[in-house]
Design a protein around this motif. Structure first.
Motif, PDB file in Angstrom:
ATOM      1  N   VAL A 194       0.821  -1.215   0.000  1.00 36.62           N
ATOM      2  CA  VAL A 194       0.000   0.000   0.000  1.00 36.62           C
ATOM      3  C   VAL A 194       0.851   1.260   0.000  1.00 36.62           C
ATOM      4  O   VAL A 194       0.574   2.215  -0.735  1.00 36.62           O
ATOM      5  CB  VAL A 194      -0.954  -0.002   1.213  1.00 36.62           C
ATOM      6  N   PHE A 195       1.921   1.271   0.806  1.00 35.25           N
ATOM      7  CA  PHE A 195       2.680   2.507   0.983  1.00 35.25           C
ATOM      8  C   PHE A 195       4.017   2.537   0.253  1.00 35.25           C
ATOM      9  O   PHE A 195       4.680   3.578   0.227  1.00 35.25           O
ATOM     10  CB  PHE A 195       2.926   2.759   2.477  1.00 35.25           C
ATOM     11  N   ASP A 196       4.423   1.433  -0.344  1.00 39.86           N
ATOM     12  CA  ASP A 196       5.737   1.394  -0.990  1.00 39.86           C
ATOM     13  C   ASP A 196       5.651   0.853  -2.420  1.00 39.86           C
ATOM     14  O   ASP A 196       6.607   0.278  -2.920  1.00 39.86           O
ATOM     15  CB  ASP A 196       6.695   0.525  -0.160  1.00 39.86           C
ATOM     16  N   LEU A 206      -5.351   7.067  -0.877  1.00 38.81           N
ATOM     17  CA  LEU A 206      -5.093   6.473   0.434  1.00 38.81           C
ATOM     18  C   LEU A 206      -5.673   7.319   1.556  1.00 38.81           C
ATOM     19  O   LEU A 206      -6.128   6.785   2.579  1.00 38.81           O
ATOM     20  CB  LEU A 206      -3.589   6.284   0.630  1.00 38.81           C
ATOM     21  N   THR A 207      -5.660   8.639   1.394  1.00 42.11           N
ATOM     22  CA  THR A 207      -6.256   9.522   2.402  1.00 42.11           C
ATOM     23  C   THR A 207      -7.726   9.204   2.595  1.00 42.11           C
ATOM     24  O   THR A 207      -8.225   9.106   3.721  1.00 42.11           O
ATOM     25  CB  THR A 207      -6.077  10.993   1.990  1.00 42.11           C
ATOM     26  N   LYS A 208      -8.417   9.012   1.490  1.00 36.02           N
ATOM     27  CA  LYS A 208      -9.849   8.710   1.571  1.00 36.02           C
ATOM     28  C   LYS A 208     -10.087   7.282   2.053  1.00 36.02           C
ATOM     29  O   LYS A 208     -10.992   7.017   2.842  1.00 36.02           O
ATOM     30  CB  LYS A 208     -10.499   8.909   0.199  1.00 36.02           C
ATOM     31  N   ALA A 209      -9.240   6.359   1.605  1.00 37.48           N
ATOM     32  CA  ALA A 209      -9.419   4.955   1.984  1.00 37.48           C
ATOM     33  C   ALA A 209      -9.212   4.733   3.479  1.00 37.48           C
ATOM     34  O   ALA A 209      -9.968   3.986   4.116  1.00 37.48           O
ATOM     35  CB  ALA A 209      -8.455   4.077   1.189  1.00 37.48           C
ATOM     36  N   PHE A 210      -8.170   5.385   4.045  1.00 36.16           N
ATOM     37  CA  PHE A 210      -7.852   5.186   5.455  1.00 36.16           C
ATOM     38  C   PHE A 210      -8.480   6.246   6.363  1.00 36.16           C
ATOM     39  O   PHE A 210      -8.360   6.157   7.584  1.00 36.16           O
ATOM     40  CB  PHE A 210      -6.329   5.183   5.650  1.00 36.16           C
ATOM     41  N   GLN A 211      -9.115   7.250   5.762  1.00 29.45           N
ATOM     42  CA  GLN A 211      -9.796   8.300   6.526  1.00 29.45           C
ATOM     43  C   GLN A 211      -8.848   8.973   7.513  1.00 29.45           C
ATOM     44  O   GLN A 211      -9.147   9.136   8.701  1.00 29.45           O
ATOM     45  CB  GLN A 211     -11.014   7.721   7.268  1.00 29.45           C
ATOM     46  N   ASN A 215      -1.099  14.286   5.499  1.00 30.79           N
ATOM     47  CA  ASN A 215       0.266  14.316   6.029  1.00 30.79           C
ATOM     48  C   ASN A 215       0.696  12.952   6.560  1.00 30.79           C
ATOM     49  O   ASN A 215       1.875  12.591   6.481  1.00 30.79           O
ATOM     50  CB  ASN A 215       0.390  15.364   7.141  1.00 30.79           C
ATOM     51  N   ILE A 216      -0.257  12.196   7.092  1.00 28.62           N
ATOM     52  CA  ILE A 216       0.056  10.858   7.588  1.00 28.62           C
ATOM     53  C   ILE A 216       0.416   9.928   6.422  1.00 28.62           C
ATOM     54  O   ILE A 216       1.383   9.159   6.492  1.00 28.62           O
ATOM     55  CB  ILE A 216      -1.129  10.290   8.389  1.00 28.62           C
ATOM     56  N   GLN A 221       4.456   6.978   3.169  1.00 25.25           N
ATOM     57  CA  GLN A 221       5.028   6.696   1.857  1.00 25.25           C
ATOM     58  C   GLN A 221       6.517   7.037   1.778  1.00 25.25           C
ATOM     59  O   GLN A 221       7.200   6.582   0.859  1.00 25.25           O
ATOM     60  CB  GLN A 221       4.260   7.441   0.764  1.00 25.25           C
ATOM     61  N   LYS A 222       7.008   7.799   2.729  1.00 27.75           N
ATOM     62  CA  LYS A 222       8.428   8.152   2.743  1.00 27.75           C
ATOM     63  C   LYS A 222       9.264   7.199   3.598  1.00 27.75           C
ATOM     64  O   LYS A 222      10.490   7.314   3.635  1.00 27.75           O
ATOM     65  CB  LYS A 222       8.600   9.582   3.265  1.00 27.75           C
ATOM     66  N   GLN A 223       8.610   6.238   4.267  1.00 31.28           N
ATOM     67  CA  GLN A 223       9.338   5.331   5.131  1.00 31.28           C
ATOM     68  C   GLN A 223      10.050   4.256   4.312  1.00 31.28           C
ATOM     69  O   GLN A 223       9.733   4.006   3.158  1.00 31.28           O
ATOM     70  CB  GLN A 223       8.390   4.664   6.138  1.00 31.28           C
TER      71      GLN A 223
END
Length: 230
Positions: A194-196, A206-211, A215-216, A221-223
């Motif tokens: 999902v993030f990589d 992803l903002t909408k999917a995870f609500q 910024n989160i 995504q930068k990890q």
């Protein structure tokens, strides 16, 4: 302890073989040893895979050594999965089964993941694990968690395609062996996917999917996401 490990891994293989044929193709001959791309010119094509000419097959095509050696758990999740699929043992091609050794550091985690092409049966040979999987498509719309604390000698099954995990709850290392009902069950680690992904999924999605706040998502995504599969 080494002897116990190998006896239990053989048990896992035997149990997994009973449901293996449901997903991978049924063999049309005794074996169909997979070949490397460089060898395809002299190969036979059967059951969707290129097969080595039977006269060139050796015992080494069905052999692997070193599963008694612990995997390196010095990563962010504290676990290591040593997969023995068709890439490691070419003779597994078309046989519908594979094996994995999972090592866990204290409080190590095999993160939530799925195997899209195989059911998994896991046996603990050392330590204590918290394990679980989450259902899908329930009539009431819920996602039910089935979870259990496993000790040495305990066995647990993760149905094909469902998200599951293992977590070492103890202060010492833990070891488990897993049989899978596919020569190459595949693995999708949820957070990594999902993030990589490459390229990255649109943060708005992803903002909408995870609500959560954008910024989160940007932070996640930068990890540096760890792949604990070998």
């Amino acid at each position: 302890m080494q002897g116990v490990h190998f006896l239990l891994s053989l048990l896992v293989l035997g149990l997994a073989s009973s449901f293996a044929s449901a997903y991978d193709p049924s063999p049309l001959q005794d074996f169909c040893v997979a070949v490397k791309d460089s060898e395809i010119k002299s190969a036979l094509f059967v059951n969707g895979k290129f097969c080595k000419d039977p006269k060139d097959v050796t015992a080494n095509d069905f052999f692997f050594s070193g599963l008694d050696k612990p995997g390196n758990t010095s990563n962010r999740v504290g676990s290591n999965v040593t997969q023995l699929n068709v890439d490691k043992i070419p003779g597994l091609n078309t046989l519908g089964i594979s094996l994995a050794r999972i090592d866990y550091a204290p409080y190590g985690l095999n993160p939530p993941h799925t195997h899209p092409r195989g059911t998994e049966i896991l046996v603990v040979v050392e330590g204590t694990l918290e394990v679980g999987f989450v259902t899908s498509n329930q009539q009431d719309g819920s996602n039910k968690l089935f979870t259990k604390i496993l000790n040495k000698g305990d066995v647990f099954v993760f149905p094909v395609g469902l998200i599951h995990f293992q977590f070492n709850r103890g202060y010492t290392n833990a070891v488990a062996f897993a049989g899978l009902s596919s020569q190459n069950a595949g693995v999708i680690t949820i957070a990594n996917a999902v993030f990589d992904s490459d390229p990255r999924i649109n943060p708005d999605v992803l903002t909408k999917a995870f609500q959560v706040d954008k910024n989160i998502i940007d932070y996640l995504q930068k990890q540096f996401w760890v792949d604990n599969n070998n």
